[in-house]
Design a protein around this motif. Structure first.
Motif, PDB file in Angstrom:
ATOM      1  N   THR A 167       7.014 -42.367  83.181  1.00 37.71           N
ATOM      2  CA  THR A 167       8.448 -42.632  83.364  1.00 37.71           C
ATOM      3  C   THR A 167       9.185 -42.627  82.026  1.00 37.71           C
TER       4      THR A 167
ATOM      5  N   GLN B 258      13.139 -38.678  74.426  1.00 41.94           N
ATOM      6  CA  GLN B 258      12.629 -37.372  74.004  1.00 41.94           C
ATOM      7  C   GLN B 258      11.272 -37.571  73.336  1.00 41.94           C
TER       8      GLN B 258
ATOM      9  N   SER C 103       8.958 -40.775  79.477  1.00 37.02           N
ATOM     10  CA  SER C 103       9.447 -39.486  78.973  1.00 37.02           C
ATOM     11  C   SER C 103      10.654 -38.973  79.750  1.00 37.02           C
ATOM     12  N   GLU C 104      10.957 -39.625  80.860  1.00 35.68           N
ATOM     13  CA  GLU C 104      12.195 -39.256  81.557  1.00 35.68           C
ATOM     14  C   GLU C 104      13.414 -39.745  80.773  1.00 35.68           C
ATOM     15  N   TYR C 105      13.197 -40.783  79.996  1.00 31.34           N
ATOM     16  CA  TYR C 105      14.330 -41.390  79.292  1.00 31.34           C
ATOM     17  C   TYR C 105      14.337 -41.119  77.786  1.00 31.34           C
TER      18      TYR C 105
END
Ligand code: G4P
Length: 528
Positions: A211, A217, A213-215
């Protein structure tokens, strides 16, 4: 020993900082989160203009507001939070030091750009003297600040306390993304917004949770992982006992103005910050859950109306239950006093207090009975420790400018110094009055109030002293010897203790060499 639920739920603390680091903003945000106020700006008005040293009309205005915000209490998740306000202006540092005697812990705000500043170090010294538990809030993360590791190093070296980060910032300034809450395993995302009071929180399993890496970089996430690996090795988990003993400071990062990091700070605070426990008196240790009431006065505030000489004495309750209209014993005056209008102050409201518990502060209307440091009990002879006077930095001799008003001047100087505006020293021959203060502003406040409240006029003649050191000796004769041989440098403080006045540290060291049997103390509180 079982702790009373009323005591257990209380958290009494102060938010302190070098001016401009964000103390007022953080205080206000705590009140907003706690629901005690509903608009920003309510506390801000309390702030005296910190850059002027001569605007005493402004100070007069602020005096009224600062009574109103002396203690800001609210309930949060079943806890009763009491925030004791401290003046922002550095000239009122002594007032802050005294207020710190009445708290159980502090939150120290540090500006991420400026790092540890002069007043940050002084405040920390006062906390260390009493082993007060300290949480550090690194503020202004929305600005390009110092490197996080450097900042933590600086805290440890300059403040002489171990630190333990509880969250870790991701970027800073224009690249600030938020913080990773180390022990709660959550990502708090930063969205600059002064108006909202919630921040998006993403709960994750650990740092490897996809999760994240969804937020973030890749670059930011890699840096976070390597930073946290390093952090774990250097700082380890939080040792709550060390924190409560004042040896280790948990560190949080945020941006008070943007409401960022506040909830996290407040929620950890209510879990780890100590409730009222015990307090040392000259005679014995007093425990908060003792049945009999005890308390002490740590601050006295003059009434704003010059026609009424009433003052408000702020009483910190240390044990038992305080009740309205009950007789309590002032141990210094050896006198029983009853309070029919004890007050609780909050923003512009004051409410009558029927009962109060350890950790609470009540305002008592006083017509001149109290001195700072007075102890109240149900009859026991006690004197609480921990409200010392510190060395002033500016000393001036009082010169009477209106011989017809000599009595008024005497009374005014006496009362204003008892209130803690400045310290009074008496020097022989001729009972010369020397006023010592931390900043230039106090002299202007005294001049102004003498004229307006007492109808007296005085001038202040500058003296070259910049230090005071309380002196004692095992043998009274030795004390007499230094008093006679160095009479130009000796004065008596408000309690009749001998004080050595010096131009600088070098002069104190010289006196120490010349009088090796004399002990020199940094504060008025020394073992007699
Ligand atoms: P103090 O009580 O410690 O003296 O500090 P205070 O809260 O008054 O804050 C000092 C200045 O820093 C204020 O700006 C305040 O808005 C700003 N500030 C507080 N928190 C943050 C933050 O997280 N980020 C940034 N960038 N600034 C912050 P000011 O210009 O002096 O006052 P104002 O015009 O904003 O009211």
């Amino acid at each position: 020993m079982s702790v009373h639920p009323e005591i257990d739920k209380r958290k009494t603390f102060a938010i302190i900082s070098h001016p401009d680091a964000g103390k007022t903003t953080l205080t206000e945000k705590f009140l907003l989160f706690g629901g005690a106020i509903n608009t920003a700006g309510a506390v801000k008005r309390n702030k005296a203009n910190q850059n002027t040293t001569s605007d005493f009309m402004e100070i007069e205005k602020q005096r009224g507001i600062s009574v109103a915000t002396s203690v800001m209490g609210f309930e949060y998740k079943g806890k009763r939070i009491n925030i004791l306000d401290t003046p922002g202006h550095k000239d009122f540092a002594e007032d802050t030091y005294r207020t710190l005697s009445a708290v159980d812990s502090v939150i120290l705000v540090v500006d991420s750009v400026k790092g540890v500043e002069e007043q940050t170090e002084k405040l920390m010294e006062v906390c260390r003297m009493r082993s007060t538990p300290v949480i550090i809030f690194i503020n202004k993360m929305d600005r390009e600040g110092k490197d996080t590791f450097d900042l933590l190093d600086e805290l440890e070296t300059k403040l002489a306390i171990s630190v333990c980060p509880q969250s870790w910032p991701i970027g800073q300034g224009h690249t600030f993304k938020g913080v990773y809450n180390i022990y709660g395993n959550q990502l708090n995302l930063f969205e600059p917004d002064k108006a909202k009071v919630t921040e998006p929180v993403i709960h994750v399993k650990d740092l490897h949770d996809p999760t994240l890496s969804e937020y973030l970089q890749d670059k930011a996430l890699d840096k976070l992982k390597s930073d946290l690996e390093l952090t774990e090795g250097i700082y380890g988990p939080l040792d709550k006992e060390m924190y409560q003993e004042g040896l280790l400071a948990p560190v949080f990062f945020g941006s008070a103005i943007n409401n960022f990091g506040i909830r996290e700070l407040l929620e950890t605070f209510i879990v780890i910050a100590p409730s009222p426990a015990s307090r040392e008196a000259d005679q014995r240790m007093v425990y908060a859950d003792e049945k009999a009431f005890t308390g002490f006065v740590f601050k006295i505030h003059a009434n704003l109306d010059p026609k009424h000489r009433d003052r408000i004495a702020f009483l910190r309750i240390c044990s038992g239950k305080f009740e309205r209209n009950k007789f309590y014993f002032n141990t210094r005056l050896n006198k029983k006093l009853k309070f029919s209008n004890p007050m609780d102050f909050m923003a512009n409201d004051k409410t009558l207090v029927e009962e109060a518990w350890p950790g609470d502060v009540v305002g008592l209307y006083d017509s001149g009975n109290f001195k700072i440091g007075d102890t109240l009990t149900e009859g026991e002879e006690l004197q609480f420790k921990g409200i010392p006077s510190f060395s002033p930095e500016i000393f001036k001799e009082v010169e009477n400018r209106d011989p017809l008003k000599t009595k008024q001047l005497e009374k005014g100087i006496q009362q204003l110094t008892e209130e803690g505006v400045a310290q009074l020293f008496i020097q022989q021959p001729g009972n010369r009055k020397i006023v010592g203060a931390v900043g230039a502003l106090q002299f202007e406040v005294i001049n102004f109030r003498l004229e307006h409240e007492y109808g007296a006029k005085c001038a202040f003649r500058p003296l070259s002293f910049s230090r005071s050191s309380w002196i004692t000796a095992k043998d009274k004769k030795q004390l007499q010897e230094i008093i006679q041989r160095r009479s130009a440098h000796i004065a008596l403080d408000k309690d009749g203790n001998a004080v050595f006045l010096a131009d600088n540290d070098w002069a104190i060291n010289l006196a120490k060499r010349d009088f090796p049997e004399i002990e020199f103390h940094l504060t008025s509180e020394f073992k007699k």
